[in-house]
Design a protein around this motif. Structure first.
Motif, short mmCIF file in Angstrom:
data_model
loop_
_atom_site.label_atom_id
_atom_site.label_comp_id
_atom_site.label_asym_id
_atom_site.label_seq_id
_atom_site.Cartn_x
_atom_site.Cartn_y
_atom_site.Cartn_z
N ILE A 128 39.07 34.20 30.25
CA ILE A 128 40.09 35.10 30.81
C ILE A 128 39.47 36.47 30.98
O ILE A 128 39.02 37.09 30.02
CB ILE A 128 41.32 35.19 29.89
CG1 ILE A 128 41.96 33.82 29.68
CG2 ILE A 128 42.35 36.16 30.47
CD1 ILE A 128 43.13 33.84 28.71
N CYS A 129 39.44 36.96 32.20
CA CYS A 129 38.91 38.29 32.49
C CYS A 129 40.09 39.23 32.74
O CYS A 129 40.76 39.13 33.77
CB CYS A 129 37.99 38.24 33.71
SG CYS A 129 36.59 37.12 33.53
N GLY A 130 40.34 40.09 31.78
CA GLY A 130 41.48 41.00 31.86
C GLY A 130 42.53 40.62 30.85
O GLY A 130 43.07 39.52 30.88
N PHE A 131 42.83 41.57 29.93
CA PHE A 131 43.81 41.29 28.86
C PHE A 131 44.96 42.27 28.94
O PHE A 131 45.40 42.82 27.95
CB PHE A 131 43.12 41.36 27.49
CG PHE A 131 43.91 40.74 26.38
CD1 PHE A 131 44.15 39.38 26.36
CD2 PHE A 131 44.42 41.51 25.36
CE1 PHE A 131 44.88 38.80 25.34
CE2 PHE A 131 45.15 40.94 24.32
CZ PHE A 131 45.38 39.59 24.32
N GLY A 132 45.45 42.48 30.17
CA GLY A 132 46.65 43.30 30.35
C GLY A 132 47.88 42.45 30.08
O GLY A 132 47.85 41.51 29.29
N ASP A 133 48.97 42.76 30.75
CA ASP A 133 50.21 42.01 30.55
C ASP A 133 50.03 40.54 30.90
O ASP A 133 50.43 39.64 30.15
CB ASP A 133 51.34 42.61 31.39
CG ASP A 133 51.89 43.91 30.79
OD1 ASP A 133 51.51 44.20 29.64
OD2 ASP A 133 52.65 44.61 31.47
N SER A 177 47.54 38.81 28.43
CA SER A 177 48.13 38.67 27.10
C SER A 177 49.12 37.52 27.05
O SER A 177 49.10 36.70 26.13
CB SER A 177 48.81 39.99 26.71
OG SER A 177 49.44 39.87 25.46
N VAL A 178 50.00 37.44 28.06
CA VAL A 178 50.98 36.35 28.11
C VAL A 178 50.27 35.01 28.27
O VAL A 178 50.63 34.00 27.63
CB VAL A 178 51.98 36.57 29.26
CG1 VAL A 178 52.90 35.36 29.42
CG2 VAL A 178 52.80 37.82 29.01
N LEU A 223 48.29 29.72 26.18
CA LEU A 223 47.18 28.80 25.91
C LEU A 223 47.08 28.48 24.42
O LEU A 223 46.79 27.35 24.04
CB LEU A 223 45.87 29.42 26.41
CG LEU A 223 45.71 29.57 27.93
CD1 LEU A 223 44.44 30.34 28.26
CD2 LEU A 223 45.69 28.21 28.60
N SER A 224 47.32 29.49 23.59
CA SER A 224 47.29 29.27 22.15
C SER A 224 48.36 28.27 21.73
O SER A 224 48.09 27.36 20.93
CB SER A 224 47.49 30.60 21.41
OG SER A 224 47.68 30.40 20.03
N ASP A 225 49.57 28.42 22.26
CA ASP A 225 50.65 27.49 21.93
C ASP A 225 50.32 26.08 22.39
O ASP A 225 50.77 25.10 21.78
CB ASP A 225 51.96 27.96 22.56
CG ASP A 225 52.46 29.27 21.94
OD1 ASP A 225 52.02 29.59 20.82
OD2 ASP A 225 53.27 29.96 22.59
N ALA A 262 52.76 35.57 37.28
CA ALA A 262 51.37 35.15 37.46
C ALA A 262 50.88 34.34 36.26
O ALA A 262 50.22 33.31 36.43
CB ALA A 262 50.49 36.39 37.65
N ALA A 263 51.21 34.79 35.04
CA ALA A 263 50.76 34.08 33.84
C ALA A 263 51.34 32.67 33.78
O ALA A 263 50.63 31.71 33.44
CB ALA A 263 51.16 34.87 32.59
N ARG A 264 52.61 32.52 34.11
CA ARG A 264 53.23 31.20 34.08
C ARG A 264 52.64 30.29 35.15
O ARG A 264 52.42 29.10 34.91
CB ARG A 264 54.74 31.33 34.27
CG ARG A 264 55.45 31.89 33.04
CD ARG A 264 56.92 32.10 33.31
NE ARG A 264 57.64 32.42 32.06
CZ ARG A 264 58.92 32.74 32.01
NH1 ARG A 264 59.65 32.78 33.13
NH2 ARG A 264 59.50 33.00 30.85
#
Length: 581
Positions: free
Chosen positions: A134-139, A142-143, A148-150, A414-416
Motif C-alpha cells: 500500500i503506497c499512501g496511508f491517508g484516509d 488507513s481504511v 485487510l487486517s480484518d 475508494a478503499a471499499r
C-alpha cells in the motif's frame, strides 16, 4: 539483497561520523601508554623501574575512564605521576569529544532512516504468505489497511508522512503491517517493500498526488510485470495514461464509482443496502432499502469531478438535472435543465427549483459548505432526497448527525472498491447480473433473503476461493478422477444434515463464462473461482472440508471413513468399508 544494502549504509554512516573520535582516542591512548613506558619509575635496589607495555595499558585503561585503582605494580615516581596527570586530563577531554560525536550520531537523521529501512526490510523478509503493498496511508490507505487486517491479509505500507507511519505502528492489526517512512515513487523503496517477490500479489497506490500514483504504477509494472496494479485517480487524463501501461491495472475513481452506485440504486431499490451490507457496513439494514427518486428534477451543487459524474449517471437514467456552481459551465454541456451561476445559497437553490426537486447532490470540496447546503435544502424542501459529499473522515460525526440519505466519502468509497477487488473480484459481475436487467429485482430480493437467512445478524464475510492444490488439496485429489457437487461442500462436516452458513454467489470456471447463483448440483472443477458469502466460522469449516479427505468423504457419502491402518485393513478384510466406522 535490500537488507544487506541497508546494513552497509548503516556501517558507512557510523564509520564516517566516528572516524575522527576513534582516531583521537587511539592517538591519545598510544601516546599516553608510550609516555608511561618511557617515564622512569622509582629506584629499587639501585635499579630504575619501568612499566611494561601491559601494565601501562592496564593503568591507562582504568585511569582514562576515571575508575582509579591506585599505582600498580609499584608506587610511581614524580615523573610518572606528572605524566599520569597530563594523560588523565587529555583522555577525559578526548572522551567528552567522542561521547559528543556518539550523541550526534544517534541524532543523525540519515542513520535513523538507514536503520528504519534495514528494520523494515527484515520485517518484509519475515512475511511468509501473500501480501499487498500500500503506497499512501491517508484516509483511503488507513481504511484499506484495517479492512485487510480484518480479512487476515498482510500488507506493507509506504508513506512520505512520518506521523502517519508512527500512527501505523500504534494500530492493533491482526496481521503484520510493516511500514516505512519514504517516497514510494523511488524504485529502491518498492524493492525494499518486496515488489519483486512472487508472493507480492498487488500494489495499491492511493497517495494524494496523481503524478505520484502514475509514477508508482509505471515503476511497479517495470519491476514486476506480473503484479496486479490498483491505483486511485480522479483526473481523466491520468486515467487514460494509466490504462496504457499494460498488464492488469485497475483504476479507482471514487467519483465515478459512487455515480455508478447511485445509478444502480435507482435501478434496483435493494442494491445500495445490499452492497453496503456485503462490505461490512454495520449501520446498513437490509429490510429498509434506500430508494432514490426515479422521476423528477435533481439539483447538483458544485460541478467539479463528482458533480460531472453524478450528472452523467442521472442523465443515463433519464432524470433532469439543474446545476449550481460559481464557475460557468461549458456551452457544450447538454441535458442541463437549468444552470445557476454563483455559490449555493437559499436564493440560488430557489432559482434552481428546489421547491419541486426530488433530489439534491452537494458535491463541493468543503465539508462545512456541504452541510450548510444540506440544511438549507431541507428547510425549503423537507422531503427532498439528499446526497452529500464528506471530504474529511474527521467530520464523520457532523455528517451522521445531519442524517443525509446517502453520504459520499471519496476515501471510503475508494478503499471499499479496492478491498473488494483484492478480496472478492467476482462481486462486480454478480451485481452487474442484476443491474443490467430490472426484471431480476425479485430474484435479487430472493438472494438477499437467502443470504441474510444464512448469515443472520453477524458481519458477512465476502471472499473469493480458488480451487487449487494449495487451497483445496483433498478436493483436487478427488476431482482428478471423480466429480463433487457444490451442495456437498456446503454441508456442515460435523452434521451433514445441516448446511453451513455459507452461500456461493458466483462461480467462474476456467475458460468458461461466469455462472451466477449456481445450484447445489453444480459439479465443481479444478481452477474454479468461487465467490462466497457467509460467516467467518462457516468459511473455516468449508476450508477444513476441502482440505481433509475424511471430512470430504463424510459430507459426500454420509459415512465415516476409517483412519488408522489397522481399521482400514480390518474393514477391507470384513468387506464393510465405510459402514459407520
Amino acid at each position: 539483497m535490500a537488507a544487506s544494502v541497508d546494513l552497509s549504509r548503516v556501517t558507512f554512516i557510523v564509520l564516517r561520523e566516528m572516524r575522527k573520535p576513534i582516531l583521537a582516542i587511539i592517538i591519545v591512548y598510544s601516546l599516553s601508554i608510550a609516555g608511561m613506558i618511557i617515564m622512569p619509575g622509582p629506584v629499587v635496589n639501585g635499579e630504575t623501574q619501568y612499566l611494561s607495555i601491559f601494565h601501562a595499558f592496564y593503568f591507562m585503561t582504568y585511569t582514562a575512564t576515571t575508575t582509579g585503582f591506585g599505582e600498580i605494580p609499584f608506587p610511581f615516581s614524580n615523573a610518572q605521576r606528572s605524566w599520569a596527570i597530563v594523560c588523565l586530563y587529555i583522555s577525559v577531554i578526548t572522551w567528552f569529544y567522542a561521547i559528543g560525536s556518539i550523541i550526534r550520531l544517534i541524532q543523525n537523521p540519515y542513520l535513523a532512516k538507514a536503520l528504519a529501512e534495514h528494520e523494515f526490510s527484515n520485517k518484509v523478509g519475515r512475511i511468509s504468505g501473500d501480501f499487498i503493498i500500500i503506497c499512501g496511508f491517508g484516509d483511503t490507505g488507513s481504511v484499506l489497511a484495517r479492512g485487510l487486517s480484518d480479512a487476515r491479509l498482510t500488507a506493507v505500507v509506504i508513506d512520505s508522512n512520518e506521523e502517519r507511519i508512527k500512527a501505523l505502528k500504534l494500530r492493533d492489526y491482526k496481521v503484520p503491517m510493516p511500514g516505512l517512512f519514504a517516497d514510494a515513487s523511488v524504485p529502491k523503496h518498492l524493492i525494499e517493500a518486496g515488489i519483486r517477490r512472487a508472493d507480492c500479489k498487488a500494489i495499491v497506490s492511493v497517495t494524494s498526488s496523481e503524478e505520484t500514483n502514475l509514477k508508482i504504477s509505471a515503476l511497479a509494472r517495470i519491476l514486476n510485470p506480473n503484479i496486479e496494479v490498483i491505483t486511485k485517480s480522479k483526473v481523466e487524463i491520468w486515467e487514460e495514461t494509466l490504462a496504457t501501461i499494460g498488464g492488469k491495472v485497475h483504476i479507482i475513481d471514487p467519483f465515478k464509482t459512487y455515480a455508478q452506485l447511485l445509478a444502480s440504486s435507482i435501478e434496483q431499490r435493494y442494491f445500495y443496502s445490499f452492497n453496503n451490507w456485503l462490505i461490512g457496513d454495520k449501520s446498513t439494514e437490509l429490510k429498509q432499502p434506500l430508494c432514490p427518486p426515479r422521476d423528477g428534477l435533481w439539483i447538483i451543487c458544485g460541478f467539479g469531478r463528482m458533480g460531472q459524474e453524478i450528472k452523467r449517471a442521472l442523465n443515463k437514467q433519464g432524470l433532469k438535472t439543474a446545476i449550481i456552481d460559481p464557475q460557468p459551465i461549458s456551452p457544450d454541456e447538454d441535458n442541463v435543465e437549468k444552470f445557476v451561476l454563483g455559490l449555493t445559497t437559499a436564493r440560488t437553490l430557489k432559482l434552481a427549483g428546489i421547491e419541486h426537486a426530488v433530489g439534491i447532490v452537494t458535491g463541493t470540496d468543503d465539508d462545512g459548505q456541504n452541510v450548510s447546503i444540506l440544511l438549507n435544502a431541507r428547510l425549503i424542501n423537507p422531503h427532498i432526497f439528499t446526497v452529500v459529499r464528506q471530504n474529511s473522515h474527521e467530520n464523520a460525526a457532523a455528517f451522521q448527525a445531519a442524517k443525509a440519505d446517502m453520504i459520499m466519502q471519496p476515501s471510503l468509497v475508494a478503499a471499499r472498491r479496492i478491498m473488494l477487488l483484492l478480496k472478492a473480484p467476482l462481486l462486480k459481475p454478480f451485481f452487474k447480473y442484476f443491474v443490467v436487467n430490472q426484471d431480476r429485482a425479485h430474484e435479487m430480493n430472493d438472494v438477499i433473503s437467502w443470504v441474510q437467512e444464512s448469515v443472520g445478524d453477524k458481519v458477512p464475510l465476502v471472499t473469493s476461493f480458488h480451487v487449487t492444490q494449495n487451497n483445496a488439496k483433498a478436493l483436487t485429489d478427488i476431482l482428478e478422477n471423480d466429480s463433487v457437487q457444490l451442495g456437498d461442500l456446503l454441508k456442515d462436516p460435523r452434521d451433514r444434515t445441516r448446511s453451513l452458513d455459507l452461500v456461493v454467489l458466483v462461480v467462474e470456471p476456467e475458460g468458461e463464462s461466469l455462472k451466477v447463483l449456481p445450484g447445489s448440483h453444480y459439479s465443481v472443477k479444478i481452477n474454479d473461482q468461487l465467490l462466497l458469502c457467509g460467516t467467518d466460522f462457516s468459511y473455516r469449516l468449508f476450508r477444513a472440508t476441502v482440505n481433509n479427505e475424511y471430512k470430504l468423504y463424510h459430507v459426500r457419502t454420509g459415512l465415516r471413513q476409517p483412519r488408522s491402518y489397522f481399521m482400514q485393513w480390518y474393514v477391507r478384510k470384513m468387506g464393510r468399508e465405510g459402514e459407520g466406522l
